[in-house]
Design an enzyme around this catalytic site. Structure first.
Site, PDB file in Angstrom:
ATOM      1  N   LYS A 135     -39.866 -55.845 -76.523  1.00 15.24           N
ATOM      2  CA  LYS A 135     -39.461 -57.017 -76.840  1.00 15.24           C
ATOM      3  C   LYS A 135     -40.311 -57.904 -78.034  1.00 15.24           C
ATOM      4  O   LYS A 135     -39.853 -58.214 -79.317  1.00 15.24           O
ATOM      5  CB  LYS A 135     -39.014 -58.157 -76.029  1.00 15.24           C
ATOM      6  CG  LYS A 135     -37.777 -59.289 -76.622  1.00 15.24           C
ATOM      7  CD  LYS A 135     -37.433 -60.298 -75.864  1.00 15.24           C
ATOM      8  CE  LYS A 135     -37.187 -61.504 -76.563  1.00 15.24           C
ATOM      9  NZ  LYS A 135     -38.146 -62.531 -77.390  1.00 15.24           N
ATOM     10  N   ARG A 136     -41.841 -58.346 -77.713  1.00 21.09           N
ATOM     11  CA  ARG A 136     -42.520 -58.395 -78.718  1.00 21.09           C
ATOM     12  C   ARG A 136     -42.642 -57.775 -80.172  1.00 21.09           C
ATOM     13  O   ARG A 136     -42.527 -58.457 -81.015  1.00 21.09           O
ATOM     14  CB  ARG A 136     -43.704 -58.381 -78.251  1.00 21.09           C
ATOM     15  CG  ARG A 136     -43.953 -59.592 -77.279  1.00 21.09           C
ATOM     16  CD  ARG A 136     -45.169 -59.981 -76.478  1.00 21.09           C
ATOM     17  NE  ARG A 136     -45.975 -58.930 -75.853  1.00 21.09           N
ATOM     18  CZ  ARG A 136     -45.679 -59.205 -74.919  1.00 21.09           C
ATOM     19  NH1 ARG A 136     -44.805 -59.425 -73.943  1.00 21.09           N
ATOM     20  NH2 ARG A 136     -46.771 -57.885 -74.750  1.00 21.09           N
TER      21      ARG A 136
END
Length: 515
Positions: free
Chosen positions: A269-270
């Protein structure tokens, strides 16, 4: 194949479904449908400490949007192997039966070690310079379990309600091997494996036990899952043997990781937050209220999303890239899935969406864009006009929303004019050119080809630059310096509106320049 193909997608409701999980579901689906088999959805929710409210509904909605339909499982009526949530199966005592069988046969044992004692063991092994700090065939004898304690003490501890876990008893110095469809033979020395926990005193099985028992009872023929589960393969093979199920053990296929677009490592997600693309199929709102964007909300078609995912690890062996779901079913083969990680390319993802958008008919796009127009207050507009706009704009759009975003001038007259284009392209003679062209167009049939011919005649007779005249009327009508054919735009918006905008443009642009 000797038996009916039955595969399962078995996510845990511990948070949003990553696109890597959707790819796993997709490959299971394609394999099942290719071979006339069944596709099951099982929710593996035995770890209640990691359960996240709303995650199961999110999983179901994500898979529904993606177009992946299940034959059996959670959210599907019927099915002979239910229930399909492990928490519900556990309440029926399904797993306890097999724990007792393993204990009885000596393939598992009770362990009473406290968290502090386990940590002390790891610290001791670390201080001694051991290569691993695990509970295994070399350390189990120094711990508090049914192997090191007397039978009487074990019985006493159980009777008193002392906390315990049940661990698998891994044999020493044994070669464990299984054939992976993607990776070939996997061979592991059992001495390197730890005595994993199979069952806890709270009556909940761990992933390893529940997974194997359910795959057996649900008659799963092939386990297709992510590479991160490859280290668990040898343990699962042992459990099939210990439980007497070797002859019906499923075949395994461990899929490659999805890798970040830049650098090394697993896609997270980062990475999406950092580089500006979603990693979840649909929008997710965490229990804390944090919102993560999804492909659905970003404007991707589910068909393009699925087509893109199929190519992250698999290739058809041809130059073809655009596949319908039915074509993917016919072409898919696990043996054409690569071993190495698949690097995610957000630009290629956009390309897939562009291809699907452009392949849609103008009529279909007009229907799809209707909610977007209504949200902008554009209602009661002629359907044929919207279809014409879609036809002119779809070659310039990546997402459905781009048709309106980049072509809003089809529906409303500009109130602002692109400052950079005005500065560079609006010349001293531009107002005069526009005024003269108003006269030309007022006496011309409003068909694109006729308008273009009249325009060309005008610039040739006046001996002025084609580009100078074109940009002047484009700015006045659309407010921007680029777009589809201006004469097509004029035909769509009509004579009255075009003349009105040309007149207004002369004055509005003059005011912008002097402001």
């Amino acid at each position: 194949m000797d038996r009916k193909v039955r595969v399962r997608f078995a996510p845990s409701p511990t948070g949003p479904l990553h696109i890597g999980g959707v790819r796993t579901a997709l490959y299971n689906y394609l394999f099942a449908k290719k071979h006339g088999g069944d596709f099951l959805l099982r929710i593996e929710d035995t770890d209640q400490t990691r359960y996240v409210a709303g995650a199961e509904d999110y999983i179901l909605e994500s898979l529904k949007w993606s177009g992946l339909k299940f034959d059996e499982g959670v959210g599907v009526e019927g099915g002979e192997c239910g229930p399909y949530r492990q928490s519900e199966r556990n309440k029926l005592g399904i797993y306890k039966k097999y724990v007792d069988q393993l204990l009885e046969a000596g393939h598992a044992y009770y362990a009473f070690d406290t968290p502090d004692e386990l940590e002390a063991m790891r610290e001791r092994l670390k201080a001694e310079g051991g290569s691993s700090q695990q509970y295994d065939c070399t350390t189990r004898h120094s711990m508090k379990n049914a192997i090191s304690l007397s039978a009487e003490e074990v019985k006493s501890r159980l009777a008193s309600g002392a906390p315990y876990v049940v661990r698998v008893k891994i044999p020493r110095n044994e070669e464990i091997k299984f054939k992976d469809i993607i990776r070939g033979w996997v061979v592991v020395d059992s001495t390197n494996l730890d005595d994993k926990v199979l069952y806890k005193s709270d009556g909940m099985p761990t992933y390893h036990l529940a997974n194997v028992v359910d795959d057996y009872l649900m008659k799963i023929s092939h386990v297709i899952r992510g590479e991160e589960w490859l280290p668990s393969g040898p343990l699962h093979v042992l459990l099939y043997r210990f439980l007497g199920w070797e002859d019906v053990m499923p075949e395994f296929a461990h899929l490659p990781l999805l890798l970040k677009p830049d650098g090394n490592g697993k896609l997270s997600k980062r990475d999406g937050d950092r580089l500006g693309f979603p990693v979840f199929p649909i929008e997710w709102t965490s229990p804390e209220g944090e919102i993560s964007n999804g492909y659905r909300e970003s404007g991707y078609f589910p068909e393009s999303f699925i087509n893109m995912l199929a190519f992250l690890g698999w290739n058809p062996g041809t130059e073809q890239e655009i596949f319908s779901l039915e074509q993917l079913i016919q072409s898919f083969d696990l043996e054409r899935v690569g071993k190495s990680g698949a690097k995610f390319d957000p630009e290629k993802t956009k390309w897939f969406n562009e291809q699907y958008l452009r392949a849609k008919s103008n009529e279909e796009l007009a229907q799809l864009i209707k909610p977007i127009l209504e949200s902008e207050g554009i209602i009661n507009i002629d359907k044929k006009v919207v279809e014409s706009v879609c036809g002119l704009m779809k070659e310039r759009a990546t997402f459905l929303g781009d048709i309106y975003k980049n072509g809003s001038y089809f529906f409303t007259a500009p109130t602002l004019y692109d400052a950079e284009t005005v500065k560079k392209k609006w010349k001293e003679d531009s107002p005069k050119i526009v005024a003269e062209l108003i006269t030309v167009f007022s006496n011309t049939e409003f068909k694109a080809t006729v308008l273009e011919a009249a325009f060309k005649t005008y610039v040739e007779e006046k001996g002025i630059g084609f580009g100078l005249a074109m940009i002047a009327i484009r700015l006045a009508i659309t407010g921007v310096g680029g777009g589809p054919s201006l004469f097509d735009i004029m035909e769509v918006i009509g004579k009255e509106e075009s003349i009105k905008r040309l007149n207004a443009g002369i004055e509005n642009i003059k005011n912008e320049i002097t402001a």
